[in-house]
Design a protein around this motif. Structure first.
Motif, PDB file in Angstrom:
ATOM      1  N   SER A  40     -22.454  -1.778 -29.213  1.00 46.20           N
ATOM      2  CA  SER A  40     -22.926  -3.157 -29.401  1.00 46.20           C
ATOM      3  C   SER A  40     -24.068  -3.202 -30.420  1.00 46.20           C
ATOM      4  O   SER A  40     -24.781  -2.219 -30.617  1.00 46.20           O
ATOM      5  CB  SER A  40     -23.404  -3.754 -28.083  1.00 46.20           C
ATOM      6  OG  SER A  40     -24.581  -3.105 -27.638  1.00 46.20           O
ATOM      7  N   VAL A  41     -24.196  -4.362 -31.057  1.00 44.72           N
ATOM      8  CA  VAL A  41     -25.315  -4.597 -31.970  1.00 44.72           C
ATOM      9  C   VAL A  41     -26.462  -5.138 -31.139  1.00 44.72           C
ATOM     10  O   VAL A  41     -26.332  -6.150 -30.469  1.00 44.72           O
ATOM     11  CB  VAL A  41     -24.932  -5.608 -33.071  1.00 44.72           C
ATOM     12  CG1 VAL A  41     -26.114  -5.877 -33.986  1.00 44.72           C
ATOM     13  CG2 VAL A  41     -23.746  -5.090 -33.856  1.00 44.72           C
ATOM     14  N   SER A  86     -25.786 -11.380 -31.152  1.00 45.20           N
ATOM     15  CA  SER A  86     -24.602 -10.574 -30.872  1.00 45.20           C
ATOM     16  C   SER A  86     -24.290 -10.576 -29.380  1.00 45.20           C
ATOM     17  O   SER A  86     -23.133 -10.692 -28.968  1.00 45.20           O
ATOM     18  CB  SER A  86     -24.821  -9.139 -31.359  1.00 45.20           C
ATOM     19  OG  SER A  86     -23.740  -8.309 -30.996  1.00 45.20           O
ATOM     20  N   GLU A 145     -20.879 -11.882 -27.578  1.00 46.41           N
ATOM     21  CA  GLU A 145     -20.029 -11.042 -26.735  1.00 46.41           C
ATOM     22  C   GLU A 145     -19.835 -11.669 -25.354  1.00 46.41           C
ATOM     23  O   GLU A 145     -18.750 -11.564 -24.762  1.00 46.41           O
ATOM     24  CB  GLU A 145     -20.634  -9.646 -26.607  1.00 46.41           C
ATOM     25  CG  GLU A 145     -20.539  -8.842 -27.896  1.00 46.41           C
ATOM     26  CD  GLU A 145     -20.930  -7.389 -27.696  1.00 46.41           C
ATOM     27  OE1 GLU A 145     -21.117  -6.983 -26.529  1.00 46.41           O
ATOM     28  OE2 GLU A 145     -21.028  -6.658 -28.702  1.00 46.41           O
TER      29      GLU A 145
END
Length: 584
Positions: free
Chosen positions: A536-537, A542, A546
């Protein structure tokens, strides 16, 4: 006289200097009147009382109302005075919490009373009125925090339970004041007054009437009015474990799609994002937004669509059962869910420096909010880290401390900090950036006095005076409880999508005729979003993306014939139960 201040005769109205006390327009009052009733007031009448739940949203049509902290107590003081056109209450009204102050009529007149539930609907449906009220309530909450209003935590700075209670109060943005058993002169008088033995601390004191001896986080939450888990078994479409940006986004999007959503968190809504003093690269907020405000807006949005958010609620077990999952909590309550979103986030890493543990929560912090900043007292402080969290903390603390030393292990800031933050940090006159610098030691017994730092290139050491240390050196995922099911990567983050497909048990997935979807783990119907997910960022935007995407994938999963996770028969065994969750 300006529009923000009126001469109300004997009592002068508090001017609106911070946006905390705006005045409603005649049109807004007219809209509110359609949902409530007009009521005459009498001098000295108490409209709501500290420690009791809010029942109505109140707007003043005529007369004057004084807001008081600790009415009738030794610390009684005026918080604000309001005249016609203003409205009462603060953030607790929208979130179902108890009042942290008392409203008393000083000049008789008339008020407009709207039931709380109708007011919450109005806030969600009228963007102009809703934004006005929400911003005012957020400002008022922070003013109360700055005043030290609310309950008191009496305990030793060396007690882990004191640190736990203080962290819970700070992370939930609850007005409170810490009375240090070791140093505060008030502590001895309180011990005698309430017949408390030192070994019984920490205690929580509320309105000089309630004394909770070393309460659990759940007991403190119930005192304030935060929603507690229900002991009865219930069922939902989706259970979200963790209420940071990813978890809240999943709750909002799932509930708005008509799914029955339950989101839980062991400590507080918001995760690490809530501890950020300012987020300046989040889409739609060109002037930036504090993490606390962003999270409060998300919580209200989740409530608006009908999601149930429970804090604190610590999961102890996640068991595949029939066509879904059973989630069990440490208090014995259970929830059956058709699908699960893991959004338990990460926890900050701690510095490996001798003696630093004893100052955790006293002089060493992993968040930079108004609570921590209020402890600086214009002293110099140090921030360790080279990422965005460290840069944001340094800029925020520069408004409170006399000097901020930013200690960065790398040779430049550009390696892990956004360019806009680098520019602001380097230009700020009160921030000193020390590159290739690491903390090797500390001085101070009861509180931090100075740091011993070393240049990792030259090995030269020096002493830096600092009254507080803020540590932002990366994070580890909260996945210890998973025990490898679903599968994790080498650093402990949850594998999803193609990575999960590569290691998934094919016999488990064969009845579905597919492998894991994007964001789906090696368990069918269990998704991971945000910082806890491998790859994941680590950005707020972000994580929210998600969380929203996870709900889209839940819909896709539900189009199958359940997730076909069956109870174990005589010759088959379900995946290992997931136990001992500690999510935030």
């Amino acid at each position: 006289m300006g529009t923000d201040e009126q001469d109300t005769g004997a009592v002068r109205e508090t001017p609106d200097r911070y946006g905390a006390f705006p005045r409603l327009t005649p049109e807004q009052l007219r809209d509110l009147a359609a949902e409530g009733e007009r009521r005459q007031t009498a001098e000295g009448e108490v409209l709501y009382r500290e420690g009791e739940p809010f029942r109505e949203f109140l707007a003043i049509l005529d007369g004057t109302v004084e807001i008081l902290h600790d009415l009738g107590g030794p610390d009684e003081r005026t918080v604000a005075v309001h005249g016609p056109g203003r409205f009462l209450g603060e953030l607790g009204l929208l979130e179902g919490q108890a009042a942290f102050d008392t409203a008393v009529v000083r000049e008789a007149g008339e008020i407009l009373a709207v039931p709380v539930e109708r007011q919450r609907t109005l806030v969600g449906g009228d963007p102009v009125l809703g934004d006005l009220i929400l911003r005012a309530y957020l400002c008022r909450r922070y003013l109360l925090i700055g005043l030290g209003a609310g309950f008191r935590i009496l305990g030793s700075c060396y007690s882990p339970d004191t640190v736990r209670l203080r962290e819970f109060a700070a992370r939930n943005r609850l007005p409170h004041r810490w009375v240090d058993l070791e140093k505060d002169k008030e502590a001895e008088a309180l011990l005698r007054r309430f017949a408390i033995r030192p070994e019984e601390t920490p205690v929580v004191l509320w309105k000089d009437e309630r004394v909770l001896r070393n309460p659990t986080n759940a007991e403190l939450a119930r005192l304030i009015g935060l929603p507690a888990p229900s002991p009865e078994a219930e069922r939902c479409d989706v259970m979200v474990i963790g209420a940071g940006p990813a978890g809240l986004a999943a709750a909002v999007y799932g509930a708005s799609d008509g799914l029955t959503m339950v989101a839980v968190d062991a400590v507080a809504a918001g995760g690490q994002a809530a501890t950020s003093s300012r987020i300046e690269n989040y889409l739609g907020f060109p002037s930036g937004i504090s993490g606390g405000e962003l999270i409060e807006r998300a919580v209200l949005q989740a409530h608006k669509f009908g999601a149930r958010l429970t804090v604190p609620a610590q999961v102890s077990e996640l068991i595949p059962q029939d066509d879904g999952y059973t989630v069990t909590f440490t208090d014995g309550s259970r929830v059956r869910a058709d699908a699960v979103v893991l959004a338990s986030g990460v926890s900050y890493r701690r510095l490996d420096v001798p003696g630093i543990d004893r100052l955790e929560g006293v002089s060493v912090h992993h968040a930079a909010t108004i609570h921590e900043a209020s402890l600086c007292r214009a002293d110099p402080v140090a921030v360790v880290g080279g990422g965005n969290s460290a840069g944001q903390a340094a800029l925020f603390l520069a408004d409170h401390a006399s000097r901020v030393h930013l200690l960065v292990r790398a040779g430049d800031l550009d390696a892990s900090m956004s360019r806009y933050l680098v520019d602001r940090v380097e230009r700020h006159p009160k921030i000193e950036v020390l590159l290739r610098t690491e903390v090797r030691g500390i001085t101070g017994e009861d509180e931090l006095e100075s740091l011993i730092v070393e240049n990792n290139a030259s090995s030269e050491r020096r002493e830096l005076r600092a009254a507080a240390l803020f540590v932002f050196i990366g994070a580890r995922p909260r996945t210890e409880w998973l025990n490898g099911v679903p599968a994790l990567d080498e650093k402990g983050f949850v594998l999803t999508g193609a990575d999960a497909r590569a290691v998934a048990d094919t016999t488990l997935w064969a009845p579905l005729g597919r492998g894991p979807l994007p964001l789906e783990t090696t368990l069918p119907g269990v998704f991971a979003a945000g910082d806890v997910r491998s790859g994941s960022v680590k950005r707020v935007a972000s994580a929210t993306g998600e969380g929203a995407m996870a709900i889209h994938l839940v819909h896709e999963h539900r189009q199958q014939t359940g997730n076909l996770v069956r109870a174990a028969g005589p010759e088959e065994h379900p995946p290992t139960a997931v136990r001992h969750v500690s999510q935030r």
